[in-house]
Every structure is written in structure tokens, then in C-alpha cells.
Scaffold this active site. Structure first.
Site, PDB file in Angstrom:
ATOM      1  N   LEU A  33      35.710  40.068  58.026  1.00  0.00           N
ATOM      2  CA  LEU A  33      36.316  40.129  59.353  1.00  0.00           C
ATOM      3  C   LEU A  33      36.192  38.818  60.108  1.00  0.00           C
ATOM      4  O   LEU A  33      35.228  38.074  59.955  1.00  0.00           O
ATOM      5  CB  LEU A  33      35.665  41.254  60.161  1.00  0.00           C
ATOM      6  CG  LEU A  33      35.738  42.652  59.546  1.00  0.00           C
ATOM      7  CD1 LEU A  33      35.119  43.678  60.493  1.00  0.00           C
ATOM      8  CD2 LEU A  33      37.169  43.047  59.196  1.00  0.00           C
ATOM      9  N   GLU A  35      37.954  36.828  64.035  1.00  0.00           N
ATOM     10  CA  GLU A  35      38.375  37.116  65.407  1.00  0.00           C
ATOM     11  C   GLU A  35      39.710  37.845  65.456  1.00  0.00           C
ATOM     12  O   GLU A  35      39.960  38.635  66.378  1.00  0.00           O
ATOM     13  CB  GLU A  35      38.444  35.811  66.200  1.00  0.00           C
ATOM     14  CG  GLU A  35      38.841  35.979  67.659  1.00  0.00           C
ATOM     15  CD  GLU A  35      37.875  36.833  68.471  1.00  0.00           C
ATOM     16  OE1 GLU A  35      38.323  37.437  69.463  1.00  0.00           O
ATOM     17  OE2 GLU A  35      36.685  36.905  68.108  1.00  0.00           O
ATOM     18  N   GLY A  36      40.591  37.589  64.491  1.00  0.00           N
ATOM     19  CA  GLY A  36      41.862  38.306  64.464  1.00  0.00           C
ATOM     20  C   GLY A  36      41.655  39.802  64.324  1.00  0.00           C
ATOM     21  O   GLY A  36      42.285  40.604  65.042  1.00  0.00           O
ATOM     22  N   HIS A  37      40.779  40.204  63.406  1.00  0.00           N
ATOM     23  CA  HIS A  37      40.479  41.629  63.266  1.00  0.00           C
ATOM     24  C   HIS A  37      39.861  42.183  64.558  1.00  0.00           C
ATOM     25  O   HIS A  37      40.195  43.292  64.994  1.00  0.00           O
ATOM     26  CB  HIS A  37      39.490  41.850  62.120  1.00  0.00           C
ATOM     27  CG  HIS A  37      39.991  41.474  60.772  1.00  0.00           C
ATOM     28  ND1 HIS A  37      39.538  40.381  60.089  1.00  0.00           N
ATOM     29  CD2 HIS A  37      40.920  42.055  59.964  1.00  0.00           C
ATOM     30  CE1 HIS A  37      40.139  40.304  58.923  1.00  0.00           C
ATOM     31  NE2 HIS A  37      40.997  41.293  58.814  1.00  0.00           N
ATOM     32  N   ASP A 150      50.943  39.406  59.577  1.00  0.00           N
ATOM     33  CA  ASP A 150      51.434  40.097  58.386  1.00  0.00           C
ATOM     34  C   ASP A 150      52.776  40.773  58.695  1.00  0.00           C
ATOM     35  O   ASP A 150      52.925  41.983  58.575  1.00  0.00           O
ATOM     36  CB  ASP A 150      50.407  41.120  57.921  1.00  0.00           C
ATOM     37  CG  ASP A 150      49.082  40.465  57.550  1.00  0.00           C
ATOM     38  OD1 ASP A 150      49.081  39.598  56.671  1.00  0.00           O
ATOM     39  OD2 ASP A 150      48.065  40.813  58.171  1.00  0.00           O
ATOM     40  N   MET A 184      44.516  32.813  61.870  1.00  0.00           N
ATOM     41  CA  MET A 184      43.268  33.312  61.310  1.00  0.00           C
ATOM     42  C   MET A 184      43.540  34.195  60.102  1.00  0.00           C
ATOM     43  O   MET A 184      44.444  35.033  60.117  1.00  0.00           O
ATOM     44  CB  MET A 184      42.483  34.087  62.366  1.00  0.00           C
ATOM     45  CG  MET A 184      41.951  33.214  63.473  1.00  0.00           C
ATOM     46  SD  MET A 184      40.944  34.152  64.643  1.00  0.00           S
ATOM     47  CE  MET A 184      40.503  32.855  65.791  1.00  0.00           C
TER      48      MET A 184
END
Length: 288
Positions: A33, A35-37, A150, A184
Site C-alpha cells: 500500500l 498514499e494512493g490506496h 487504472d 503512485m
């Protein structure tokens, strides 16, 4: 924060939430994981009463020559991050829990699954759609959160949710970037210091085209040429695809219209990276 490894545990926790009339937000991940998650977790926390995150490196979305065996697995560190963000539970199943012996059923979103990353990675989106459908059935969330990075995956999953009548809202959150602009990704940790600098060509190319679109250039061919010119300046970047497509169908866009997805995939060293921007069309003409 509770950690579950079986379907029965997750379903029991879900029944408790529904009995209490609480809403559940879900963030599916493969771990490692960043920062995007965590931005998805925060969006789920803001929009739901409870949040669950899955950590599962899905074998069916990797091709025979891809990085399944070396995909980063940082479970203990991931759990520390999720607990600090107030996640209620983590679902971390073994492969046999998701794909029991004898399982032969897959989900395939015809057409969409063969475009962009699907063309470069045959079978990839069949694996993605299958595991996400399974997770939706197991977790039964009210809202599921995904990242705009994505974008092709998002298009496939939106179509799957519509076609299979999943009773949930799929929410897409903006791409998270490092201060220098790099999108990220868990795969960024594969990059050497030099490769990381070379990878910045992807975001530079997209943002150069984005600036042109904002200045009034609406021809996708011109925007693609601008992005290509930036990428050509970095010979270490090996292009997989650069495309201007409709964000829902992933088919080539002939005009900016109501907006297009400008998307890129490329190898830097041995690491495959993706990035994209949504380019807005011209505002409607004022009424006379």
C-alpha cells in the site's frame, strides 16, 4: 481493526453491519500500500459508516511472464497503515479461499477486456473481473472505491457492475501523484533512482497534451503528437501504447467531444507503468 482470512468471517461481519443499518465501503487492493490506496480508504471513510480493505495478490490477472512471484508483499506494514486510517476490517484470504479446488467459472467483459492493457496482457482483465466479482459477492459493499490511474480497469468493472446488476456504487477517485508528478503505484518500488527520473516522462507527456487541450486544441491526433514528442525525448522509456480513447468504451476517439481519456503504458527498465488524464471537451456555447 479485525483481520479476516475466510469468507465466513467476512460474511458474518457484513451481516452485523446490515443489522445495524450501517453502510460499508470497500477498497480492493493487492497490498504493497501507498498514499494512493490510503486516499481511497479516506474517501470510503468519508462516505460510509464502515470500511473494509482486501489484500489479495490475484494470480489470475498475471500472465505467465509477469511479476506474480515477485509482486511486493508487505502485509504487516500494510495493516499498520490501514489501522492508522481507521479501517474496520481487512480481508486477507489465501488463494484457495478465493479459487477453491475445481473452480472453473470466470467473468469476462467481452470487447472491453481486449483493449489497451487487455491487448497487451491477454487474459488480464478476465482475471480482474473474476476476482472483483468474487470480492463484491463476498463483501457485499454499498460502495466500492477505485483509482483513476487504472482507467481501463475502471471501464471494465463499470460495465461488469451494470451487466451483472451488482447492488453497489462504484466510485472512482483521482490519481494520486508524488510531488514530482509520478503516478503512485506499488510497482514504483521496482524502479532504480535513474529509472524513476526517466519514468517522469509519462506524466510530462500527458500534462503537455492536457495544457494543449486547455488552450483550445481539440484534435486527438494533435494531442497525441504532443505527448509522443515528449516521450521520444526519453529513450529509456519503451512505449507499450499511447492512445486517446472514449473513457467508457476504450475505443479510439476522433474528437474531444465531451471528453477523452489520454492514456499511456510503457516500460522503464523492466517495470511496466501506466498513467492517464481525462481531457475535457469544449464548454457549451452560450445561448444567444
Amino acid at each position: 481493526m479485525r483481520i479476516f482470512t475466510t469468507l465466513a468471517e467476512v460474511r458474518a461481519a457484513g451481516r452485523e453491519l446490515r443489522a445495524a443499518r450501517k453502510t460499508l465501503g470497500f477498497v480492493p487492493t493487492m497490498g504493497a500500500l501507498h498514499e494512493g490506496h490510503l486516499s481511497l480508504v479516506r474517501a470510503a471513510r468519508a462516505g460510509c459508516d464502515a470500511v473494509t480493505v482486501s489484500i489479495f495478490v490475484n494470480p489470475t490477472q498475471f500472465g505467465p511472464n509477469e511479476d506474480f512471484s515477485k509482486y511486493p508483499r508487505t502485509f504487516a506494514a500494510d495493516c499498520e497503515l490501514l489501522e492508522s486510517e481507521g479501517v474496520d476490517w481487512v480481508f486477507a484470504p489465501q488463494v484457495e479461499e478465493i479459487y477453491p479446488p475445481g473452480a472453473i467459472t470466470f467473468v469476462e467483459v467481452a470487447g472491453l477486456s481486449d483493449r489497451l492493457d487487455g491487448a497487451s496482457r491477454p487474459g488480464h482483465f478476465r482475471g480482474v473481473a473474476t476476482v472483483v466479482a468474487k470480492l463484491f459477492n463476498i463483501v457485499a459493499p454499498d460502495k466500492a472505491f477505485f483509482g483513476q490511474k487504472d482507467a481501463a480497469q475502471v471501464a471494465v468493472l463499470r460495465q461488469m457492475v451494470r451487466d451483472l446488476n451488482f447492488n453497489l456504487e462504484l466510485i472512482v477517485c483521482p490519481t494520486s501523484r508524488d510531488p514530482d508528478g509520478l503516478a503512485m503505484s506499488s510497482r514504483n518500488r521496482y524502479l532504480s533512482a535513474a529509472e524513476r527520473q526517466q519514468a517522469l516522462a509519462l506524466s510530462r507527456a500527458l500534462h503537455a497534451a492536457e495544457r494543449q487541450a486547455a488552450a483550445g486544441v481539440h484534435d486527438p491526433a494533435v494531442l497525441l503528437a504532443e505527448a509522443h514528442a515528449i516521450l521520444d525525448q526519453e529513450p529509456a522509456v519503451r512505449l507499450d501504447y499511447l492512445a486517446a480513447v472514449d473513457p467508457d468504451t476504450l475505443l479510439p476517439a476522433s474528437e474531444l467531444g465531451n471528453g477523452i481519456l489520454l492514456t499511456v503504458a510503457a516500460f522503464v527498465g523492466t517495470t511496466r507503468l501506466i498513467d492517464n488524464v481525462i481531457l475535457a471537451g469544449a464548454p457549451p456555447a452560450p445561448e444567444a
